[in-house]
Enzyme design. Structure first.
Site, PDB file in Angstrom:
ATOM      1  N   THR A  33       0.854  -1.199   0.000  1.00 11.00           N
ATOM      2  CA  THR A  33       0.000   0.000   0.000  1.00 11.00           C
ATOM      3  C   THR A  33       0.884   1.241   0.000  1.00 11.00           C
ATOM      4  O   THR A  33       1.954   1.238   0.597  1.00 11.00           O
ATOM      5  CB  THR A  33      -0.900  -0.026   1.254  1.00 11.00           C
ATOM      6  OG1 THR A  33      -1.785  -1.138   1.144  1.00 11.00           O
ATOM      7  CG2 THR A  33      -1.717   1.249   1.391  1.00 11.00           C
ATOM      8  N   SER A  35       2.100   5.089  -2.320  1.00 13.57           N
ATOM      9  CA  SER A  35       2.304   5.610  -3.668  1.00 13.57           C
ATOM     10  C   SER A  35       3.295   4.767  -4.470  1.00 13.57           C
ATOM     11  O   SER A  35       3.138   4.605  -5.687  1.00 13.57           O
ATOM     12  CB  SER A  35       2.762   7.070  -3.608  1.00 13.57           C
ATOM     13  OG  SER A  35       3.892   7.202  -2.775  1.00 13.57           O
ATOM     14  N   GLY A  90       6.107  -0.891  -0.171  1.00  9.59           N
ATOM     15  CA  GLY A  90       6.929   0.274   0.124  1.00  9.59           C
ATOM     16  C   GLY A  90       7.357   0.281   1.586  1.00  9.59           C
ATOM     17  O   GLY A  90       7.065  -0.649   2.337  1.00  9.59           O
ATOM     18  N   ALA A  91       8.045   1.346   1.993  1.00 12.87           N
ATOM     19  CA  ALA A  91       8.443   1.505   3.392  1.00 12.87           C
ATOM     20  C   ALA A  91       8.636   2.987   3.673  1.00 12.87           C
ATOM     21  O   ALA A  91       8.876   3.783   2.755  1.00 12.87           O
ATOM     22  CB  ALA A  91       9.729   0.735   3.678  1.00 12.87           C
ATOM     23  N   LYS A 102       7.109   0.915   8.822  1.00 14.06           N
ATOM     24  CA  LYS A 102       6.017   0.969   7.871  1.00 14.06           C
ATOM     25  C   LYS A 102       4.746   1.433   8.582  1.00 14.06           C
ATOM     26  O   LYS A 102       4.695   1.435   9.796  1.00 14.06           O
ATOM     27  CB  LYS A 102       5.773  -0.419   7.245  1.00 14.06           C
ATOM     28  CG  LYS A 102       6.806  -0.759   6.170  1.00 14.06           C
ATOM     29  CD  LYS A 102       6.479  -2.046   5.422  1.00 14.06           C
ATOM     30  CE  LYS A 102       5.112  -2.101   4.837  1.00 14.06           C
ATOM     31  NZ  LYS A 102       4.753  -0.969   3.952  1.00 14.06           N
ATOM     32  N   GLY A 105       1.050   4.893   5.598  1.00 10.29           N
ATOM     33  CA  GLY A 105      -0.226   4.890   4.877  1.00 10.29           C
ATOM     34  C   GLY A 105      -1.342   4.211   5.647  1.00 10.29           C
ATOM     35  O   GLY A 105      -2.446   4.033   5.136  1.00 10.29           O
ATOM     36  N   GLU A 111      -0.296  -5.288   6.082  1.00 10.08           N
ATOM     37  CA  GLU A 111       1.007  -5.389   5.405  1.00 10.08           C
ATOM     38  C   GLU A 111       1.921  -6.378   6.117  1.00 10.08           C
ATOM     39  O   GLU A 111       2.628  -7.166   5.476  1.00 10.08           O
ATOM     40  CB  GLU A 111       1.673  -4.009   5.347  1.00 10.08           C
ATOM     41  CG  GLU A 111       1.001  -3.059   4.377  1.00 10.08           C
ATOM     42  CD  GLU A 111       1.536  -1.637   4.458  1.00 10.08           C
ATOM     43  OE1 GLU A 111       1.384  -0.902   3.486  1.00 10.08           O
ATOM     44  OE2 GLU A 111       2.101  -1.259   5.497  1.00 10.08           O
TER      45      GLU A 111
HETATM   46  C1  5RP Z   1       1.622   2.082   4.121  1.00  8.99           C
HETATM   47  C2  5RP Z   1       3.099   1.961   4.103  1.00  8.99           C
HETATM   48  C3  5RP Z   1       3.806   2.479   2.893  1.00  8.99           C
HETATM   49  O1  5RP Z   1       4.479   1.432   2.308  1.00  8.99           O
HETATM   50  C4  5RP Z   1       4.760   3.548   3.292  1.00  8.99           C
HETATM   51  O2  5RP Z   1       4.031   4.568   3.998  1.00  8.99           O
HETATM   52  C5  5RP Z   1       5.474   4.159   2.086  1.00  8.99           C
HETATM   53  O3  5RP Z   1       4.552   4.886   1.313  1.00  8.99           O
HETATM   54  P1  5RP Z   1       4.961   5.573  -0.054  1.00  8.99           P
HETATM   55  O4  5RP Z   1       5.283   4.478  -1.007  1.00  8.99           O
HETATM   56  O5  5RP Z   1       3.725   6.368  -0.439  1.00  8.99           O
HETATM   57  O6  5RP Z   1       6.144   6.472   0.215  1.00  8.99           O
HETATM   58  O7  5RP Z   1       3.721   1.455   4.990  1.00  8.99           O
HETATM   59  O8  5RP Z   1       1.082   1.656   5.346  1.00  8.99           O
END
Ligand code: 5RP
Length: 262
Positions: A33, A35, A90-91, A102, A105, A111
């Protein structure tokens, strides 16, 4: 259209594009989850449509599920898939041992469950997510709504004996209301600045009544794909001890660059 992307978005895209090539025919894949993961889902959708890739996706949030269906991926639940070949997500931060923060989001619980139920976890990140030590990004923890202020007090009290620099926490909001996760819980963001012993902190936080899960991913991530704004990617594998570099062309297609939302 890729010229309209910021360097950070280009970095996220190339990391996602490189990781999409790790998906093999017939795989069951956990879909992260955020971007960067949204780019991954779009890339996989294109591979399914244009190259005939056959794969099944297990989304880690309702948002990702919706996008996956929109781009034509076959989506199943983790209950249906039972176990996964690969999760790509993502992270918010990763350290030299590929331990992660993490949950920026708000999807950390699903996750973590999905990543833990996978043979391999690959993190896709722009280079700004790399840190020497975790903690500058506020650590999210998912808490049960029932009595959450008491849980918050217990968490802050527990932090006194932990090797962290800051000890305040805030309830994540969605406008005037507390943020609600896909599992119906709230999120506390812990402002720690520096986490001395992430493994110990992860264990201790999960002992507190009301805490469902924390955003520290310890020994879960196997590989990180780091994207740069100029198209370079670096693939580091913690098990193999290998580092590979690559370069991705910004192939412009209506499908990938037409809709830039998360
Ligand atoms: C969501 C997450 C996302 O992977 C993390 O916030 C990174 O987000 P983005 O790819 O938008 O930078 O852990 O819970």
């Amino acid at each position: 259209m890729s010229g309209d992307l910021s360097p950070i978005d280009k970095a996220k895209f190339v990391a996602a594009r490189r990781a999409a090539d790790m998906v093999e025919d017939g795989m069951r894949v956990g879909l992260g989850t955020g971007s960067t993961s949204a780019w991954l889902v779009r890339c996989l959708g294109e591979m399914v449509r244009e190259e005939g890739l056959r794969m099944t996706g297990v989304p880690t949030s309702a948002r990702t599920a919706q996008l996956a269906l929109e781009v034509g991926l076959e989506v199943v639940t983790l209950e249906q898939a039972r176990w996964l070949d690969l999760t790509i997500d993502g992270a918010d931060e990763f350290d030299p041992d590929l331990n992660l923060i993490k949950g920026g989001g708000g999807a950390l619980l699903q996750e973590k469950i999905v990543a833990a139920a996978s043979d391999r976890m690959v993190v896709i990140a722009d280079v700004a997510k790399e840190v020497a030590r975790l903690g500058a990004f506020p650590l999210p923890i998912e808490v049960i709504p029932f009595g959450w202020p008491a849980t918050q007090m217990l968490v802050e009290e527990t932090l006194i004996s932990m090797d962290v620099m800051g000890r305040t926490s805030t309830l994540r909001m969605n406008g005037p209301l507390p943020y609600v996760t896909d599992e119906g819980n709230h999120i506390l963001d812990l402002h720690l600045t520096r986490i001395g012993h992430p493994r110990q902190l992860a264990l201790v936080l999960n002992q507190i009544p009301g805490v469902v899960e924390n955003g520290l991913f310890i020994d879960i991530c196997d590989t990180v794909v780091i994207g740069y704004g100029d198209g370079r990617v670096e693939v580091r594998d913690i098990n193999e001890g290998t580092v590979e570099t690559d370069r991705i062309d910004f192939v412009e297609t209506e499908n990938l660059f037409g809709d830039l939302g998360d």
